[in-house]
Design an enzyme around this catalytic site. Structure first.
Site, PDB file in Angstrom:
ATOM      1  N   SER A  37       0.830  -1.208   0.000  1.00 38.30           N
ATOM      2  CA  SER A  37       0.000   0.000   0.000  1.00 38.30           C
ATOM      3  C   SER A  37       0.867   1.262   0.000  1.00 38.30           C
ATOM      4  O   SER A  37       1.833   1.370   0.749  1.00 38.30           O
ATOM      5  CB  SER A  37      -0.906   0.016   1.235  1.00 38.30           C
ATOM      6  OG  SER A  37      -1.547   1.265   1.321  1.00 38.30           O
ATOM      7  N   THR A  58      -9.311  -1.473   2.627  1.00 38.96           N
ATOM      8  CA  THR A  58      -9.090  -1.873   1.244  1.00 38.96           C
ATOM      9  C   THR A  58      -9.385  -3.353   1.072  1.00 38.96           C
ATOM     10  O   THR A  58      -9.917  -4.005   1.990  1.00 38.96           O
ATOM     11  CB  THR A  58      -7.680  -1.427   0.778  1.00 38.96           C
ATOM     12  OG1 THR A  58      -7.575  -1.656  -0.623  1.00 38.96           O
ATOM     13  CG2 THR A  58      -6.559  -2.149   1.508  1.00 38.96           C
ATOM     14  N   LYS A  62     -13.793  -4.053   1.995  1.00 35.37           N
ATOM     15  CA  LYS A  62     -14.596  -2.841   1.754  1.00 35.37           C
ATOM     16  C   LYS A  62     -16.099  -3.044   1.991  1.00 35.37           C
ATOM     17  O   LYS A  62     -16.785  -2.114   2.400  1.00 35.37           O
ATOM     18  CB  LYS A  62     -14.372  -2.324   0.333  1.00 35.37           C
ATOM     19  CG  LYS A  62     -13.022  -1.662   0.138  1.00 35.37           C
ATOM     20  CD  LYS A  62     -12.880  -1.098  -1.261  1.00 35.37           C
ATOM     21  CE  LYS A  62     -11.510  -0.484  -1.455  1.00 35.37           C
ATOM     22  NZ  LYS A  62     -11.385   0.210  -2.739  1.00 35.37           N
ATOM     23  N   ASN A  88     -14.445   2.783   1.858  1.00 38.27           N
ATOM     24  CA  ASN A  88     -12.972   2.792   1.825  1.00 38.27           C
ATOM     25  C   ASN A  88     -12.383   3.758   2.847  1.00 38.27           C
ATOM     26  O   ASN A  88     -11.180   3.767   3.056  1.00 38.27           O
ATOM     27  CB  ASN A  88     -12.441   3.129   0.425  1.00 38.27           C
ATOM     28  CG  ASN A  88     -12.520   4.603   0.128  1.00 38.27           C
ATOM     29  OD1 ASN A  88     -13.504   5.259   0.461  1.00 38.27           O
ATOM     30  ND2 ASN A  88     -11.485   5.138  -0.492  1.00 38.27           N
ATOM     31  N   ASP A 127     -13.806   6.450  -3.333  1.00 36.11           N
ATOM     32  CA  ASP A 127     -13.244   5.907  -4.580  1.00 36.11           C
ATOM     33  C   ASP A 127     -13.935   6.523  -5.807  1.00 36.11           C
ATOM     34  O   ASP A 127     -13.264   6.977  -6.739  1.00 36.11           O
ATOM     35  CB  ASP A 127     -13.426   4.377  -4.630  1.00 36.11           C
ATOM     36  CG  ASP A 127     -12.459   3.657  -3.702  1.00 36.11           C
ATOM     37  OD1 ASP A 127     -11.346   4.166  -3.480  1.00 36.11           O
ATOM     38  OD2 ASP A 127     -12.826   2.577  -3.202  1.00 36.11           O
ATOM     39  N   ALA A 136     -15.044  -1.697  -7.846  1.00 39.04           N
ATOM     40  CA  ALA A 136     -14.556  -0.401  -8.348  1.00 39.04           C
ATOM     41  C   ALA A 136     -15.538   0.164  -9.380  1.00 39.04           C
ATOM     42  O   ALA A 136     -15.846   1.361  -9.373  1.00 39.04           O
ATOM     43  CB  ALA A 136     -13.171  -0.587  -8.965  1.00 39.04           C
TER      44      ALA A 136
HETATM   45  P1  ATR Z   1     -12.869  -4.922  -7.789  1.00 39.89           P
HETATM   46  O1  ATR Z   1     -13.598  -4.851  -6.479  1.00 39.89           O
HETATM   47  O2  ATR Z   1     -11.430  -4.529  -7.678  1.00 39.89           O
HETATM   48  O3  ATR Z   1     -13.573  -4.206  -8.886  1.00 39.89           O
HETATM   49  P2  ATR Z   1     -13.937  -7.537  -8.339  1.00 39.89           P
HETATM   50  O4  ATR Z   1     -15.134  -7.147  -7.565  1.00 39.89           O
HETATM   51  O5  ATR Z   1     -13.315  -8.861  -8.074  1.00 39.89           O
HETATM   52  O6  ATR Z   1     -12.771  -6.474  -8.154  1.00 39.89           O
HETATM   53  O7  ATR Z   1     -14.297  -7.388  -9.894  1.00 39.89           O
HETATM   54  C1  ATR Z   1     -13.427  -7.769 -10.868  1.00 39.89           C
HETATM   55  C2  ATR Z   1     -13.975  -7.405 -12.255  1.00 39.89           C
HETATM   56  O8  ATR Z   1     -13.006  -7.808 -13.215  1.00 39.89           O
HETATM   57  C3  ATR Z   1     -15.270  -8.105 -12.624  1.00 39.89           C
HETATM   58  O9  ATR Z   1     -16.010  -7.274 -13.501  1.00 39.89           O
HETATM   59  C4  ATR Z   1     -14.747  -9.350 -13.370  1.00 39.89           C
HETATM   60  O10 ATR Z   1     -15.649  -9.923 -14.284  1.00 39.89           O
HETATM   61  P3  ATR Z   1     -16.724 -11.042 -13.779  1.00 39.89           P
HETATM   62  O11 ATR Z   1     -17.833 -10.259 -13.121  1.00 39.89           O
HETATM   63  O12 ATR Z   1     -17.156 -11.723 -15.018  1.00 39.89           O
HETATM   64  O13 ATR Z   1     -15.988 -11.933 -12.820  1.00 39.89           O
HETATM   65  C5  ATR Z   1     -13.608  -8.742 -14.131  1.00 39.89           C
HETATM   66  N1  ATR Z   1     -12.623  -9.753 -14.532  1.00 39.89           N
HETATM   67  C6  ATR Z   1     -11.718 -10.343 -13.730  1.00 39.89           C
HETATM   68  N2  ATR Z   1     -10.939 -11.198 -14.458  1.00 39.89           N
HETATM   69  C7  ATR Z   1     -11.397 -11.134 -15.746  1.00 39.89           C
HETATM   70  C8  ATR Z   1     -11.005 -11.753 -16.974  1.00 39.89           C
HETATM   71  N3  ATR Z   1      -9.979 -12.612 -17.035  1.00 39.89           N
HETATM   72  N4  ATR Z   1     -11.686 -11.422 -18.104  1.00 39.89           N
HETATM   73  C9  ATR Z   1     -12.704 -10.541 -18.073  1.00 39.89           C
HETATM   74  N5  ATR Z   1     -13.116  -9.909 -16.933  1.00 39.89           N
HETATM   75  C10 ATR Z   1     -12.469 -10.199 -15.788  1.00 39.89           C
END
Ligand code: ATR
Length: 277
Positions: A15, A62, A66, A87, A102, A130
């Site tokens: 971080s 984080t 969250k 956050n 955020d 996010a």
């Molecule tokens: P964060 O809180 O950081 O946004 P998250 O909640 O785990 O992380 O969300 C990750 C995002 O990245 C999701 O939209 C995920 O798609 P899915 O909803 O289909 O899981 C997307 N993502 C992660 N790996 C992916 C990949 N290899 N190809 C396409 N989308 C991906």
């Protein structure tokens, strides 16, 4: 007596927040210190109780805490409650109140590049935490539309359904989004795709991108993802996630101290931690 501030996460070793906030505390002669704490999910309630008992001034939260932290707080503001993620926590006279900086941090960082969102067509890639923070924040700015493209299209639809603000939105597959990129004024990449170590990957190809479109990625390490690199090659204006990170921190610092800090100073600090860019 020195006030305690903290960030709770797991992992937390990388971080950049402690160095960034400690620099601000010393710059403003505030007798406070900000510490990172690695907290397991099952220890989160104890960690929150401990910070409260110690009279901490506030803390950041984080990944992966969250959302899970919400029931452990005394209150949550409206935006954070609708997003379902906190956050930033402020100790307000012994009550721990949760906020989400955020989405507002992203919006503040965007303003230098795109001052007005009203009437714009926006595409958000991803439907995770996010994306949720950014989508709900943008929804309040009266865009013409904000579409969401996600690998799992059902998650994009549920994000749209959860939004408490009136907004025109469609959920798209990533392949559908690829075909209609030229329709958008602004595209925001919110997935982790492109982060180290898989830096050659990108969620969609940008063959149909117009150079009139502004393209953002919330990743800032690497400083320019493959996605942003390709967008830049197509002539589009690009922005990485450093502004969002710095502004979410600036908004948290303001909530804790009443001072909105110099974001250029914060940016330089983070760049120094990244090894200079
Ligand atoms: P964060 O809180 O950081 O946004 P998250 O909640 O785990 O992380 O969300 C990750 C995002 O990245 C999701 O939209 C995920 O798609 P899915 O909803 O289909 O899981 C997307 N993502 C992660 N790996 C992916 C990949 N290899 N190809 C396409 N989308 C991906």
């Amino acid at each position: 007596m020195k006030k305690l501030f903290a960030v709770l996460g797991n992992p937390i070793g990388h971080s950049m927040s402690p160095v960034m906030h400690n620099d601000l505390f010393s710059f403003f002669n505030i007798d406070a210190h900000y510490l990172p704490f690695q907290v397991q999910k099952e220890d989160l309630l104890d960690a929150v109780k401990g910070l409260k008992a110690l009279g901490a001034g506030g803390f950041n939260v984080t990944i992966p805490h969250k959302s899970n932290i919400i029931p452990f707080l005394d209150g949550v503001d409206e935006l954070a409650a609708s997003i379902g993620a906190v956050n930033t926590v402020v100790n307000e006279d012994g009550c721990l109140i949760g906020y989400n900086t955020d989405g507002p941090g992203f919006l503040k960082g965007l303003h230098a590049y795109l001052p007005v969102i009203k009437g714009k067509k926006v595409l958000v890639l991803g439907a995770g935490g996010a994306a949720r923070a950014i989508y709900f924040t943008l929804a309040k700015e009266e865009p013409q539309a904000v579409d969401i493209a996600n690998r799992t299209i059902e998650k994009a639809w549920s994000l749209i359904k959860d939004c408490p603000y009136s907004i025109s939105s469609s959920a798209l597959s990533l392949a559908e989004a690829e075909k209609k990129l030229a329709d958008y004024d602004l595209i925001i990449q919110t997935t982790m795709i492109g982060m180290s170590p898989k830096i050659a990957e990108q969620p969609i190809y940008l063959d149909n991108l117009s150079k009139q479109t502004m393209v953002c990625d919330i990743i800032y390490n690497p400083f320019e993802t493959q996605f942003l690199h390709d967008a830049s090659k197509k002539g589009a204006r690009i922005q990485n996630g450093l502004d969002m990170f710095v502004y979410q921190g600036a908004l948290a610092f303001e909530k804790w101290t009443g001072i909105f800090p110099d974001v250029e100073r914060m940016r330089e600090n983070v760049l120094g931690q990244l090894g200079g860019k």
